[in-house]
Design a protein around this motif. Structure first.
Motif, PDB file in Angstrom:
ATOM      1  N   LEU A  24      -7.085  -1.159 -10.148  1.00  0.00           N
ATOM      2  CA  LEU A  24      -6.936  -1.492  -8.720  1.00  0.00           C
ATOM      3  C   LEU A  24      -8.267  -1.974  -8.120  1.00  0.00           C
ATOM      4  O   LEU A  24      -8.332  -3.109  -7.631  1.00  0.00           O
ATOM      5  CB  LEU A  24      -6.332  -0.290  -7.966  1.00  0.00           C
ATOM      6  CG  LEU A  24      -6.198  -0.423  -6.455  1.00  0.00           C
ATOM      7  CD1 LEU A  24      -5.323  -1.611  -6.066  1.00  0.00           C
ATOM      8  CD2 LEU A  24      -5.609   0.853  -5.837  1.00  0.00           C
ATOM      9  N   PRO A  25      -9.357  -1.155  -8.175  1.00  0.00           N
ATOM     10  CA  PRO A  25     -10.626  -1.708  -7.658  1.00  0.00           C
ATOM     11  C   PRO A  25     -11.094  -2.934  -8.417  1.00  0.00           C
ATOM     12  O   PRO A  25     -11.691  -3.845  -7.829  1.00  0.00           O
ATOM     13  CB  PRO A  25     -11.630  -0.550  -7.790  1.00  0.00           C
ATOM     14  CG  PRO A  25     -10.979   0.459  -8.661  1.00  0.00           C
ATOM     15  CD  PRO A  25      -9.493   0.264  -8.530  1.00  0.00           C
ATOM     16  N   LEU A  31      -5.846  -0.977   0.358  1.00  0.00           N
ATOM     17  CA  LEU A  31      -5.273  -0.875  -0.997  1.00  0.00           C
ATOM     18  C   LEU A  31      -6.043   0.148  -1.834  1.00  0.00           C
ATOM     19  O   LEU A  31      -5.448   0.953  -2.557  1.00  0.00           O
ATOM     20  CB  LEU A  31      -5.302  -2.243  -1.685  1.00  0.00           C
ATOM     21  CG  LEU A  31      -4.330  -3.279  -1.102  1.00  0.00           C
ATOM     22  CD1 LEU A  31      -4.631  -4.664  -1.640  1.00  0.00           C
ATOM     23  CD2 LEU A  31      -2.875  -2.897  -1.399  1.00  0.00           C
ATOM     24  N   LEU A  32      -7.376   0.135  -1.704  1.00  0.00           N
ATOM     25  CA  LEU A  32      -8.199   1.036  -2.525  1.00  0.00           C
ATOM     26  C   LEU A  32      -7.942   2.504  -2.209  1.00  0.00           C
ATOM     27  O   LEU A  32      -8.148   3.368  -3.053  1.00  0.00           O
ATOM     28  CB  LEU A  32      -9.686   0.731  -2.322  1.00  0.00           C
ATOM     29  CG  LEU A  32     -10.152  -0.608  -2.874  1.00  0.00           C
ATOM     30  CD1 LEU A  32     -11.623  -0.842  -2.567  1.00  0.00           C
ATOM     31  CD2 LEU A  32      -9.914  -0.685  -4.377  1.00  0.00           C
ATOM     32  N   LYS A  33      -7.484   2.769  -0.979  1.00  0.00           N
ATOM     33  CA  LYS A  33      -7.280   4.172  -0.580  1.00  0.00           C
ATOM     34  C   LYS A  33      -5.941   4.731  -1.066  1.00  0.00           C
ATOM     35  O   LYS A  33      -5.650   5.904  -0.871  1.00  0.00           O
ATOM     36  CB  LYS A  33      -7.344   4.292   0.943  1.00  0.00           C
ATOM     37  CG  LYS A  33      -8.766   4.201   1.447  1.00  0.00           C
ATOM     38  CD  LYS A  33      -8.892   4.717   2.877  1.00  0.00           C
ATOM     39  CE  LYS A  33     -10.306   4.511   3.379  1.00  0.00           C
ATOM     40  NZ  LYS A  33     -10.393   3.450   4.392  1.00  0.00           N
ATOM     41  N   THR A  34      -5.096   3.904  -1.688  1.00  0.00           N
ATOM     42  CA  THR A  34      -3.746   4.369  -2.024  1.00  0.00           C
ATOM     43  C   THR A  34      -3.739   5.405  -3.138  1.00  0.00           C
ATOM     44  O   THR A  34      -3.179   6.478  -2.993  1.00  0.00           O
ATOM     45  CB  THR A  34      -2.848   3.186  -2.434  1.00  0.00           C
ATOM     46  OG1 THR A  34      -3.514   2.459  -3.478  1.00  0.00           O
ATOM     47  CG2 THR A  34      -2.576   2.264  -1.261  1.00  0.00           C
ATOM     48  N   ALA A  81       0.843  -1.202   0.000  1.00  0.00           N
ATOM     49  CA  ALA A  81       0.000   0.000   0.000  1.00  0.00           C
ATOM     50  C   ALA A  81       0.877   1.252   0.000  1.00  0.00           C
ATOM     51  O   ALA A  81       0.639   2.206  -0.746  1.00  0.00           O
ATOM     52  CB  ALA A  81      -0.939  -0.012   1.203  1.00  0.00           C
ATOM     53  N   LEU A  82       1.917   1.226   0.817  1.00  0.00           N
ATOM     54  CA  LEU A  82       2.828   2.371   0.913  1.00  0.00           C
ATOM     55  C   LEU A  82       3.558   2.602  -0.414  1.00  0.00           C
ATOM     56  O   LEU A  82       3.696   3.732  -0.883  1.00  0.00           O
ATOM     57  CB  LEU A  82       3.848   2.074   2.022  1.00  0.00           C
ATOM     58  CG  LEU A  82       4.467   3.281   2.690  1.00  0.00           C
ATOM     59  CD1 LEU A  82       3.410   4.025   3.477  1.00  0.00           C
ATOM     60  CD2 LEU A  82       5.600   2.830   3.623  1.00  0.00           C
ATOM     61  N   LYS A  83       3.993   1.508  -1.020  1.00  0.00           N
ATOM     62  CA  LYS A  83       4.730   1.621  -2.291  1.00  0.00           C
ATOM     63  C   LYS A  83       3.828   2.113  -3.434  1.00  0.00           C
ATOM     64  O   LYS A  83       4.287   2.819  -4.312  1.00  0.00           O
ATOM     65  CB  LYS A  83       5.358   0.270  -2.671  1.00  0.00           C
ATOM     66  CG  LYS A  83       6.580  -0.054  -1.832  1.00  0.00           C
ATOM     67  CD  LYS A  83       7.165  -1.373  -2.243  1.00  0.00           C
ATOM     68  CE  LYS A  83       8.478  -1.624  -1.528  1.00  0.00           C
ATOM     69  NZ  LYS A  83       8.829  -3.043  -1.500  1.00  0.00           N
TER      70      LYS A  83
END
Ligand SMILES: O=C(COP(=O)(O)O)[C@H](O)[C@H](O)COP(=O)(O)O
Length: 314
Positions: free
Chosen positions: A67-68, A57-60, A9-11
């Motif tokens: 992605l979704p 993950l969706l908030k990244t 998520a960070l990446k």
């Protein structure tokens, strides 16, 4: 130790993992590892942990619909069982299958897209799209003598990644600033780009600057080809939902020190823009080349989405 999910998520957020296809595959892989790392036997807890993981993950990043779509494909069907082991196995299976299908779509699009690039063509590409570059590399591999104009892609300079791939393959490449695209368009035979989202009306969301390039191409009667796996088509646009355009931090454009000296200046930094269907000649998917007007058919008939699938989201 940070979990694979948090790390991914960070990446994605920091753009260490970037490009819509890669974002989707890495998210799929992170969901798989997360499912494998949960040791709860309680199916309710398992489901809720996985839904939280999907939301993280969706908030990244908001724009790439891959992605979704990936999260939805992998987490769908979880409710069908009350056995945590079975749910875990389903997630692992769907994640593996998504990654495999994605990689094979990239290859297939390269083969199809390469047919639209002729011997002697000058190609212009913008940003760093794995599928768009795949079409160019495949045309070169087939022995076609091609040249490429690649843009710089301010502010994150993804063009550097593109010219590295092209140069490594031995393709003659001109590296140009983004604002030089119209200047050189008279020399270009075909624009080849990727996408983060294709909407139901065939509009294409891609790196900021794409719509200006498409406009210049339209004016010069240069063809515009978009390379897009089917998981880049946006189902929710069936309901009229718009694609959210990510606006990134101002520091990517102007250093905070310089900005601080100009209190009346606001930096705007949208990461993507929308190119209307009328400026696009062809979208190449793994299912074949289609006119942008066929996006509705891909979303509804091929991907199988129906407007009532979104009823409970109103
Ligand atoms: O706009 C970008 C990347 O933007 P960012 O660098 O901001 O993620 C790419 O053209 C698409 O994501 C398609 O890429 P691919 O074909 O590799 O999926």
């Amino acid at each position: 130790m940070k979990s694979v999910l948090a790390d991914t998520a960070l990446k994605i957020k920091s753009m260490e993992i970037r490009g819509a296809g890669k974002i989707a595959r890495e998210a799929a892989s992170a969901l798989k590892s997360h499912a494998e790392s949960l040791d709860t036997q309680n199916s309710g807890n398992f489901l809720s942990e996985m839904r939280t993981a999907g939301d993280i993950l969706l908030k990244t990043r908001p724009t790439a619909v891959s992605l979704p779509n990936a999260v939805n494909i992998i987490l769908s069907g979880m409710d069908g069982s009350d056995d945590a082991g079975e749910i875990r196995a389903g997630i692992v299976r769907r994640a593996d299958s998504f990654i495999e299908r994605s990689n094979s779509a990239v290859r297939r699009i390269g083969e199809i897209g390469a047919r639209r690039i002729s011997d002697g063509d000058v190609v212009l590409t913008h940003c760093n799209s794995q599928v768009a570059i795949g079409c160019i590399l495949e045309a070169h591999r087939q022995g076609k003598d091609i040249e490429v104009f690649a843009t710089e892609v301010r502010p994150r300079n993804q063009g550097l990644l593109t010219i590295k791939s092209l140069s490594d393959a031995g393709i003659k490449t001109s590296f140009i600033v983004d604002s030089a695209a119209r200047y050189f368009m008279k020399d270009v035979d075909i624009v080849v780009i990727g996408t983060d989202a294709v909407t139901v009306n065939g509009s294409v969301v891609n790196k900021i600057g794409t719509s200006q390039i498409a406009l210049a191409a339209h004016e010069a009667r240069t063809r515009v080809m978009v390379a897009a796996e089917t998981y880049k088509f946006a189902p929710k646009t069936l309901t009229g939902e718009l694609i959210q355009i990510e606006e990134r931090d101002s520091s990517e454009v102007l250093s905070p020190e310089i900005a601080a000296a100009m209190p009346n200046v606001t930096v705007r930094n949208p990461a993507f823009d929308i190119t209307p269907a009328e400026y696009i000649d062809l979208i190449v998917t793994e299912e074949g080349a289609i006119p942008p007007e066929m996006a509705y058919i891909i979303i509804k008939d091929y991907l199988g989405w129906k407007i009532r699938d979104f009823d409970n989201e109103r």
